[in-house]
Design an enzyme around this catalytic site. Sequence first.
Site, short mmCIF file in Angstrom:
data_model
loop_
_atom_site.label_atom_id
_atom_site.label_comp_id
_atom_site.label_asym_id
_atom_site.label_seq_id
_atom_site.Cartn_x
_atom_site.Cartn_y
_atom_site.Cartn_z
N LYS A 71 0.80 -1.23 0.00
CA LYS A 71 0.00 0.00 0.00
C LYS A 71 0.84 1.28 0.00
O LYS A 71 0.48 2.27 -0.63
CB LYS A 71 -0.97 0.00 1.17
CG LYS A 71 -2.10 -1.03 1.00
CD LYS A 71 -3.11 -0.94 2.13
CE LYS A 71 -4.33 -1.79 1.83
NZ LYS A 71 -5.43 -1.53 2.77
N ASP A 108 -10.30 3.01 1.94
CA ASP A 108 -10.61 2.25 3.16
C ASP A 108 -11.49 3.06 4.12
O ASP A 108 -12.46 2.55 4.68
CB ASP A 108 -9.32 1.82 3.87
CG ASP A 108 -8.62 0.67 3.15
OD1 ASP A 108 -9.31 -0.13 2.48
OD2 ASP A 108 -7.38 0.58 3.26
N GLY A 137 -2.67 1.43 11.66
CA GLY A 137 -3.05 1.92 10.32
C GLY A 137 -4.55 1.97 10.14
O GLY A 137 -5.08 2.90 9.51
N ALA A 138 -5.25 0.99 10.68
CA ALA A 138 -6.70 0.96 10.53
C ALA A 138 -7.34 2.16 11.25
O ALA A 138 -8.25 2.79 10.72
CB ALA A 138 -7.25 -0.35 11.09
P1 ATR Z 1 -3.45 -2.10 12.08
O1 ATR Z 1 -2.43 -1.33 11.30
O2 ATR Z 1 -4.14 -3.17 11.29
O3 ATR Z 1 -4.43 -1.21 12.76
P2 ATR Z 1 -1.58 -2.56 14.26
O4 ATR Z 1 -0.78 -1.39 13.86
O5 ATR Z 1 -0.88 -3.84 14.54
O6 ATR Z 1 -2.67 -2.94 13.16
O7 ATR Z 1 -2.50 -2.14 15.47
C1 ATR Z 1 -3.11 -3.06 16.28
C2 ATR Z 1 -3.86 -2.31 17.36
O8 ATR Z 1 -4.38 -3.25 18.28
C3 ATR Z 1 -2.96 -1.37 18.15
O9 ATR Z 1 -3.68 -0.22 18.48
C4 ATR Z 1 -2.62 -2.21 19.37
O10 ATR Z 1 -2.26 -1.47 20.50
P3 ATR Z 1 -0.71 -1.07 20.77
O11 ATR Z 1 -0.43 0.11 19.93
O12 ATR Z 1 -0.63 -0.81 22.22
O13 ATR Z 1 0.10 -2.29 20.36
C5 ATR Z 1 -3.93 -2.89 19.59
N1 ATR Z 1 -3.78 -4.10 20.44
C6 ATR Z 1 -3.14 -5.23 20.13
N2 ATR Z 1 -3.20 -6.11 21.17
C7 ATR Z 1 -3.89 -5.48 22.16
C8 ATR Z 1 -4.30 -5.85 23.49
N3 ATR Z 1 -3.99 -7.04 24.02
N4 ATR Z 1 -5.01 -4.95 24.21
C9 ATR Z 1 -5.32 -3.74 23.68
N5 ATR Z 1 -4.96 -3.34 22.44
C10 ATR Z 1 -4.27 -4.19 21.69
#
Ligand code: ATR
Length: 287
Positions: A71, A108, A137-138
């Site tokens: 992307k 998106d 990113g989401a």
């Molecule tokens: P994407 O780009 O698809 O949004 P990502 O960058 O991996 O994916 O983001 C995942 C999100 O889920 C993040 O906000 C992450 O929080 P952190 O920034 O603290 O890592 C959140 N996340 C993942 N595991 C979590 C958990 N156990 N409790 C709360 N938030 C969680």
Amino acid sequence: MSLSGKAKVAGVMGWPVSHSLSPRLHGFWLQRAGVDGTYIPLPVPPERITEAIRALPALGFRGANVTVPHKEAALAAADRATERAQRMGAANTLIVEEDGSITADNTDGFGFVENLRQGAAGWTPEAGPAVVLGAGGAARGVIGALLAAGTPEVIVLNRTRSRAEALAADLQGHFPQQPITVADWDARASLLSRAAVLVNTTTQGMKGNPPLELDLSALPVSAVVTDIVYVPLQTDLLMRAAARGNPVVDGLGMLLHQARPGFEAWFGLVPEVDEALRAHMLTFVGR
Ligand code: ATR
């Protein structure tokens, strides 16, 4: 249906691309409308993505979707980008223009907002503040699209607060009039009282992960609750919200709606997201 020599061609570039549901989605619309056109999976390794994108006009492609991990590279490889793609720093839709140049778009966030508009009767982006959980990113796509659509304030909560702060600081520059407020993850339950819409963009609740831990008791029952994941379709969060009377919208519609602008640009028809399409797509989604 067989293709004529004039068939319109588009596809999706990914690595791997085998998991992509986009060929099923565009294929459904093409078949339903009887379009002389096709949409194919294009497995492109990262080291060849720029070359592959630059070859689209020479091959006569109308354009393509790009998915993980291409992307960001797609944005860089295009000749120009829409404002929303620039804001995201990433593209998911490429359009080959009549002069052979390539425009990058990111649909998106559009898909997210359109899914809410369709799925939550009466909800409008202007209705009130959004509480967004997550800062990846989401979340970036969701927050940008909500603010662009007129949401007055976004409250961002992330387990790692610094990530939410960095995201808020960056996006605030694009929307100086609408506050992006960051608060502590541990305060999330109490902040729900302010939400007109609650969005989960974290990986919590996704298949293979534990459910999102969130006490919903402060959430107004009028607030719309949505999860951007669609496996499972009904996450624990959505089930708990529905049980207490909140309107809920699942994440499948975001996938369906993000595909509309590309289909229209490539094939010249406005596609519809309806129950027949949802039913078709659900046969391919592991629930
Ligand atoms: P994407 O780009 O698809 O949004 P990502 O960058 O991996 O994916 O983001 C995942 C999100 O889920 C993040 O906000 C992450 O929080 P952190 O920034 O603290 O890592 C959140 N996340 C993942 N595991 C979590 C958990 N156990 N409790 C709360 N938030 C969680």
